[in-house]
Design a protein around this motif. Structure first.
Motif, mmCIF file in Angstrom:
data_model
loop_
_atom_site.group_PDB
_atom_site.id
_atom_site.type_symbol
_atom_site.label_atom_id
_atom_site.label_comp_id
_atom_site.label_asym_id
_atom_site.label_seq_id
_atom_site.Cartn_x
_atom_site.Cartn_y
_atom_site.Cartn_z
ATOM 1 N N ILE A 11 0.835 -1.210 0.000
ATOM 2 C CA ILE A 11 0.000 0.000 0.000
ATOM 3 C C ILE A 11 0.865 1.254 0.000
ATOM 4 O O ILE A 11 0.571 2.220 -0.691
ATOM 5 C CB ILE A 11 -0.956 0.003 1.220
ATOM 6 N N SER A 12 1.944 1.239 0.768
ATOM 7 C CA SER A 12 2.782 2.433 0.898
ATOM 8 C C SER A 12 3.831 2.552 -0.205
ATOM 9 O O SER A 12 4.525 3.560 -0.288
ATOM 10 C CB SER A 12 3.482 2.435 2.263
ATOM 11 N N ASN A 13 3.933 1.539 -1.068
ATOM 12 C CA ASN A 13 4.954 1.499 -2.118
ATOM 13 C C ASN A 13 6.367 1.649 -1.536
ATOM 14 O O ASN A 13 7.238 2.248 -2.142
ATOM 15 C CB ASN A 13 4.714 2.566 -3.188
ATOM 16 N N LYS A 14 6.560 1.135 -0.350
ATOM 17 C CA LYS A 14 7.857 1.158 0.315
ATOM 18 C C LYS A 14 8.125 -0.225 0.876
ATOM 19 O O LYS A 14 7.220 -1.031 1.028
ATOM 20 C CB LYS A 14 7.857 2.177 1.460
ATOM 21 N N ARG A 33 3.412 6.003 7.761
ATOM 22 C CA ARG A 33 2.642 7.064 7.094
ATOM 23 C C ARG A 33 2.588 6.721 5.600
ATOM 24 O O ARG A 33 3.611 6.536 4.953
ATOM 25 C CB ARG A 33 3.305 8.426 7.297
ATOM 26 N N ILE A 34 1.355 6.641 5.070
ATOM 27 C CA ILE A 34 1.218 6.358 3.636
ATOM 28 C C ILE A 34 0.624 7.536 2.885
ATOM 29 O O ILE A 34 0.469 7.484 1.678
ATOM 30 C CB ILE A 34 0.397 5.074 3.378
ATOM 31 N N GLY A 35 0.298 8.568 3.589
ATOM 32 C CA GLY A 35 -0.234 9.775 2.979
ATOM 33 C C GLY A 35 -0.276 10.869 4.028
ATOM 34 O O GLY A 35 0.063 10.651 5.190
ATOM 35 N N ASN A 36 -0.679 12.065 3.599
ATOM 36 C CA ASN A 36 -0.727 13.192 4.537
ATOM 37 C C ASN A 36 -1.621 12.910 5.735
ATOM 38 O O ASN A 36 -1.311 13.289 6.857
ATOM 39 C CB ASN A 36 -1.182 14.467 3.825
#
Length: 165
Positions: A11-14, A33-36
């Motif tokens: 989901i986080s592309n990490k 954290r995957i977004g603001n």
């Protein structure tokens, strides 16, 4: 096979979370954290501390849901082999290229107890798979690990541990 950490990485592309094809890799809580405005919490997996039956515990052990380090692999493989011989004998014989008549003869041996008969089939598998140690003896631990690994990787075939209704 995906767990919570693998899902969070996707989901986080990490690849922040350490993942493995076994339980217990995540050892502490961590916020990602995957977004603001979005954070995900990765936590260690949870298993209930007491199993309702030994069958449930064994089924979880066969599939690797319980860490291999917690239980004796020889005992797990023995019980798995017993289950496979009772329910999926043909798949087992085919997977390890065993002689059906030889397996039947071993299992019908009334001169020894059932558990020794099953261990003889395990030793036969060990011999077929080259798990031989000095003196021509079979390395039972290596054989147990082979059987468990082959089951988990579906090399023995498609097998269900729950009765089909």
């Amino acid at each position: 096979m995906y767990g919570k950490s693998s899902l969070i990485n996707r989901i986080s592309n990490k690849n922040k979370q350490i993942v493995g094809n076994k339980p217990g890799v995540t050892v502490k809580k961590q916020w990602i954290r995957i977004g603001n405005n979005i954070e995900l919490l990765d936590t260690p997996g949870v298993l209930w501390p007491k199993f309702e039956t030994q069958e449930i515990a064994l089924n979880l052990a066969y599939t690797g849901t319980i860490k291999d380090e917690i239980l004796d692999n020889l005992e797990i493989a023995y019980n798995l082999l017993k289950y496979l011989l009772n329910n999926y004998r043909n798949k087992l014989i085919e997977a390890y290229k065993l002689d059906n008549e030889q397996v039947e003869e071993i299992l019908k041996n009334e001169n020894q107890m059932e558990n020794e008969n099953i261990m003889d089939v395990m030793r036969l598998i060990g011999k077929k798979r080259g798990a031989i140690i000095s003196g021509g003896n079979i390395d039972e631990t290596k054989t147990a690990n082979i059987i468990i690994k082959d089951f988990r990787e579906a090399k023995i075939g498609k097998i269900t541990l729950e009765p089909c209704i």
